[in-house]
Design an enzyme around this catalytic site. Structure first.
Site, PDB file in Angstrom:
ATOM      1  N   ARG A  16       0.900  -1.305   0.057  1.00 26.32           N
ATOM      2  CA  ARG A  16       0.350   0.172  -0.006  1.00 26.32           C
ATOM      3  C   ARG A  16       0.697   1.432   0.120  1.00 26.32           C
ATOM      4  O   ARG A  16      -0.040   1.753  -0.850  1.00 26.32           O
ATOM      5  CB  ARG A  16      -0.721  -0.150   1.289  1.00 26.32           C
ATOM      6  CG  ARG A  16      -1.593   0.925   1.166  1.00 26.32           C
ATOM      7  CD  ARG A  16      -1.850   2.151   1.395  1.00 26.32           C
ATOM      8  NE  ARG A  16      -0.912   2.452   2.809  1.00 26.32           N
ATOM      9  CZ  ARG A  16      -0.378   3.158   3.257  1.00 26.32           C
ATOM     10  NH1 ARG A  16       0.132   4.244   2.220  1.00 26.32           N
ATOM     11  NH2 ARG A  16       0.242   2.696   4.494  1.00 26.32           N
ATOM     12  N   GLU A  34      14.607  14.769   6.009  1.00 28.54           N
ATOM     13  CA  GLU A  34      16.246  14.539   6.006  1.00 28.54           C
ATOM     14  C   GLU A  34      16.372  14.757   7.305  1.00 28.54           C
ATOM     15  O   GLU A  34      15.765  13.843   8.853  1.00 28.54           O
ATOM     16  CB  GLU A  34      16.224  16.215   5.991  1.00 28.54           C
ATOM     17  CG  GLU A  34      16.421  16.982   4.737  1.00 28.54           C
ATOM     18  CD  GLU A  34      16.384  18.457   4.277  1.00 28.54           C
ATOM     19  OE1 GLU A  34      16.303  18.697   3.277  1.00 28.54           O
ATOM     20  OE2 GLU A  34      17.327  18.869   5.481  1.00 28.54           O
ATOM     21  N   TRP A  76      15.216   8.065   4.458  1.00 30.75           N
ATOM     22  CA  TRP A  76      13.821   7.378   4.777  1.00 30.75           C
ATOM     23  C   TRP A  76      12.977   7.910   3.936  1.00 30.75           C
ATOM     24  O   TRP A  76      11.719   7.824   3.688  1.00 30.75           O
ATOM     25  CB  TRP A  76      12.981   7.421   5.633  1.00 30.75           C
ATOM     26  CG  TRP A  76      14.087   6.721   7.134  1.00 30.75           C
ATOM     27  CD1 TRP A  76      14.280   7.430   8.668  1.00 30.75           C
ATOM     28  CD2 TRP A  76      14.171   5.964   7.776  1.00 30.75           C
ATOM     29  NE1 TRP A  76      14.876   7.336   8.946  1.00 30.75           N
ATOM     30  CE2 TRP A  76      14.971   5.781   8.524  1.00 30.75           C
ATOM     31  CE3 TRP A  76      14.253   4.269   7.114  1.00 30.75           C
ATOM     32  CZ2 TRP A  76      15.239   4.222   9.236  1.00 30.75           C
ATOM     33  CZ3 TRP A  76      14.457   3.283   7.729  1.00 30.75           C
ATOM     34  CH2 TRP A  76      14.776   3.114   8.322  1.00 30.75           C
ATOM     35  N   ILE A  77      13.239   7.478   2.551  1.00 34.86           N
ATOM     36  CA  ILE A  77      12.652   7.215   1.319  1.00 34.86           C
ATOM     37  C   ILE A  77      12.363   6.687   0.715  1.00 34.86           C
ATOM     38  O   ILE A  77      13.109   5.550  -0.248  1.00 34.86           O
ATOM     39  CB  ILE A  77      13.216   8.455  -0.216  1.00 34.86           C
ATOM     40  CG1 ILE A  77      13.852   9.989   0.885  1.00 34.86           C
ATOM     41  CG2 ILE A  77      12.242   9.058  -0.729  1.00 34.86           C
ATOM     42  CD1 ILE A  77      13.466  10.568   1.897  1.00 34.86           C
ATOM     43  N   ARG A  99      -1.579  10.898   3.404  1.00 34.19           N
ATOM     44  CA  ARG A  99      -2.464  10.766   4.341  1.00 34.19           C
ATOM     45  C   ARG A  99      -3.526   9.859   4.566  1.00 34.19           C
ATOM     46  O   ARG A  99      -4.203   9.252   5.115  1.00 34.19           O
ATOM     47  CB  ARG A  99      -2.220  12.130   5.570  1.00 34.19           C
ATOM     48  CG  ARG A  99      -0.879  12.032   5.587  1.00 34.19           C
ATOM     49  CD  ARG A  99      -0.844  13.115   6.937  1.00 34.19           C
ATOM     50  NE  ARG A  99       0.641  13.836   6.949  1.00 34.19           N
ATOM     51  CZ  ARG A  99       0.953  14.781   7.398  1.00 34.19           C
ATOM     52  NH1 ARG A  99       0.293  16.097   6.923  1.00 34.19           N
ATOM     53  NH2 ARG A  99       1.984  14.853   7.932  1.00 34.19           N
ATOM     54  N   ARG A 121      -8.708 -23.224  17.158  1.00 33.81           N
ATOM     55  CA  ARG A 121      -8.270 -23.110  18.474  1.00 33.81           C
ATOM     56  C   ARG A 121      -8.725 -23.587  20.078  1.00 33.81           C
ATOM     57  O   ARG A 121     -10.009 -22.866  20.412  1.00 33.81           O
ATOM     58  CB  ARG A 121      -6.807 -22.411  19.257  1.00 33.81           C
ATOM     59  CG  ARG A 121      -6.858 -22.031  20.447  1.00 33.81           C
ATOM     60  CD  ARG A 121      -5.773 -23.382  20.265  1.00 33.81           C
ATOM     61  NE  ARG A 121      -4.244 -22.699  21.090  1.00 33.81           N
ATOM     62  CZ  ARG A 121      -3.071 -23.841  21.396  1.00 33.81           C
ATOM     63  NH1 ARG A 121      -3.258 -24.930  20.315  1.00 33.81           N
ATOM     64  NH2 ARG A 121      -2.582 -24.088  22.026  1.00 33.81           N
ATOM     65  N   GLN A 180     -15.178 -15.762  27.652  1.00 35.97           N
ATOM     66  CA  GLN A 180     -15.796 -14.673  27.791  1.00 35.97           C
ATOM     67  C   GLN A 180     -14.696 -13.415  27.602  1.00 35.97           C
ATOM     68  O   GLN A 180     -14.957 -12.370  26.603  1.00 35.97           O
ATOM     69  CB  GLN A 180     -16.833 -13.891  29.042  1.00 35.97           C
ATOM     70  CG  GLN A 180     -18.373 -15.146  28.628  1.00 35.97           C
ATOM     71  CD  GLN A 180     -18.393 -14.587  30.496  1.00 35.97           C
ATOM     72  OE1 GLN A 180     -18.146 -14.124  31.202  1.00 35.97           O
ATOM     73  NE2 GLN A 180     -19.243 -15.523  31.074  1.00 35.97           N
ATOM     74  N   GLU A 216       4.612   9.730   7.779  1.00 35.37           N
ATOM     75  CA  GLU A 216       3.738  11.057   6.712  1.00 35.37           C
ATOM     76  C   GLU A 216       2.970  12.007   8.657  1.00 35.37           C
ATOM     77  O   GLU A 216       1.855  11.980   8.650  1.00 35.37           O
ATOM     78  CB  GLU A 216       2.753  10.204   6.159  1.00 35.37           C
ATOM     79  CG  GLU A 216       3.687   9.775   5.049  1.00 35.37           C
ATOM     80  CD  GLU A 216       2.785   9.979   3.471  1.00 35.37           C
ATOM     81  OE1 GLU A 216       2.131  10.422   3.439  1.00 35.37           O
ATOM     82  OE2 GLU A 216       3.252   9.253   2.888  1.00 35.37           O
ATOM     83  N   PHE A 269       3.493  24.009  18.766  1.00 32.57           N
ATOM     84  CA  PHE A 269       5.291  23.020  18.389  1.00 32.57           C
ATOM     85  C   PHE A 269       6.161  24.243  18.336  1.00 32.57           C
ATOM     86  O   PHE A 269       6.059  25.454  19.312  1.00 32.57           O
ATOM     87  CB  PHE A 269       4.915  23.716  16.615  1.00 32.57           C
ATOM     88  CG  PHE A 269       3.733  22.754  15.784  1.00 32.57           C
ATOM     89  CD1 PHE A 269       4.364  21.174  15.658  1.00 32.57           C
ATOM     90  CD2 PHE A 269       2.304  23.041  16.006  1.00 32.57           C
ATOM     91  CE1 PHE A 269       3.086  20.699  15.231  1.00 32.57           C
ATOM     92  CE2 PHE A 269       2.223  21.780  15.149  1.00 32.57           C
ATOM     93  CZ  PHE A 269       2.056  20.940  14.824  1.00 32.57           C
TER      94      PHE A 269
END
Length: 391
Positions: free
Chosen positions: A94, A137, A166-167, A247, A272, A283, A369, A389
């Site tokens: 994806r 970067e 990280w591209i 996103r 199982r 439960q 992202e 920020f």
């Protein structure tokens, strides 16, 4: 066997025929070309990205929400549903579609020249060319305002110097959309990766997103003509708008990973037996399954609302709207993956089941992202009117 989680509320009734068709197409591609081999790709840390790109291109899954240039012009919801099916197979696949279509192609489609669009969009849509998006970067991930990559004029040309890391797709890309600071602000360039001074090195030894190719780009005096610049990109808002677009694919995609984990855990729990009966009849197990199904459906409704809103206004959503979607859906998807692992016990970590692979992949999706903390601050700023920020 009971109903599947997304069938509890008859959520398919909210989708159009075209949207269900897009979902079915992506599911067939995932079933035919990804699921049979993805566990092996993950273990080896290698996937046949170029071959996969051709198959994804044949299906029209790259840039399917864009118009013109023989692109499908599908709805945002159709794209989202396709991404959900692809990520149900693997987050790395994806991510390939998101980067190619919603970052690289979208940047060229929205900000590029006619020459750039006509040259690159058909090749990227068909999977004949692979693209990457160079923004992050080594020292500037969450804060792109501090980017160090520089673009300076030299006569009629531009010269680029810097490092991007990280591209996704960088080691195999044919073209890179690179963002840099110039004298008058942030500018973008369409950079063929065979140009002098451009180099990409694979980042190996990843413990997550192993069925993908990720790398570091170095730009050492890369000389480009003016025609390589994205003429419509005039500030940092340009790459940020591309991230907003991508996103949306994440908001939908992680639901696929969560759904695949939950489906796997349901089937496992039904077969199982412990203490003389299936653990699905206990439960505590049913409480876990019910809570996970609830969060999956809430995430789907949130993604659908944002997709419908994006289609209605035909422009990027506001940052805080995207932050709500990414923060909630990725966070809940990871919780579902981890909880499903507990239901499956030791078998939950085996590669014959997808749960641990999804859980590991989602750790990367949580960060890329926009980290959870960044999205929390985006929402907080909208709620309070105060910017928390760092300055």
């Amino acid at each position: 066997m009971g109903v599947r989680p997304l069938d509890l509320l008859d959520l398919d009734d909210l989708l159009s025929g075209a949207e269900r068709d897009a979902r079915a197409l992506a599911r067939r591609v995932a079933d035919d070309h990804v699921r049979p081999e993805v566990a092996g790709w993950y273990e080896s840390g290698r996937a046949p990205i170029r071959d996969l790109a051709v198959e994804l291109g044949k299906a029209g899954l790259f840039g399917m929400h864009l118009t013109g240039y023989d692109l499908a012009g599908s709805s945002t919801v159709s794209l989202g549903l396709a991404c959900m099916e692809l990520e149900a197979a693997d987050s790395g696949i994806r991510s390939l579609v998101s980067v190619q279509g919603s970052l690289v192609m979208y940047a060229i489609w929205r900000y590029g020249s006619e020459e750039q669009r006509s040259h690159w969009l058909p090749a990227l849509a068909a999977g004949r060319a692979i693209g990457c998006f160079g923004l992050a970067e080594p020292d500037h991930g969450s804060d792109p305002t501090g980017m160090s990559t520089r673009a300076r004029r030299d006569g009629d040309d531009w010269v680029l110097d810097g490092v991007k890391t990280w591209i996704l797709n960088a080691p195999i890309a044919d073209v890179a959309v690179i963002w840099a600071k110039a004298e008058k602000g942030v500018v973008g360039f369409v950079v063929p990766t065979d140009v002098a001074g451009f180099a990409a090195h694979a980042i190996d030894h990843k413990m997550s997103l192993r069925a993908s190719s990720t790398g570091e780009i170095t730009l050492d005096g890369v000389r480009l003509p003016e025609s390589a610049r994205l003429p419509g990109a005039r500030s940092l808002m340009a790459p940020l708008s591309c991230l907003t677009e991508a996103r949306l694919s994440i908001i939908w995609g992680v639901l696929g990973a969560a759904r695949d984990c939950l489906d796997t855990a349901l089937d496992y729990a039904a077969g199982r037996e412990q203490f003389g009966r299936p653990i699905a009849g206990f439960q505590l197990t049913q409480a876990k399954l019910a809570d996970m199904a609830l969060e999956l459906q809430k995430g789907f409704l949130l993604a659908l609302h944002l997709g419908r809103l994006r289609d209605a206004i035909d422009k990027p959503l506001r940052p805080e709207q995207i932050s709500v979607g990414k923060l909630n859906n990725v966070r809940e998807a990871i919780k579902i993956a981890r909880q499903c692992r507990t239901i499956m016990g030791g078998n939950g970590i085996r590669s014959e089941y997808p749960v641990m692979r999804h859980a590991s992949n989602l750790e990367s999706v949580l960060t890329y992202e926009g980290t959870s903390e960044i999205h929390q601050l985006s929402i907080g700023q909208k709620l309070t009117g105060l910017n928390a920020f760092a300055h």
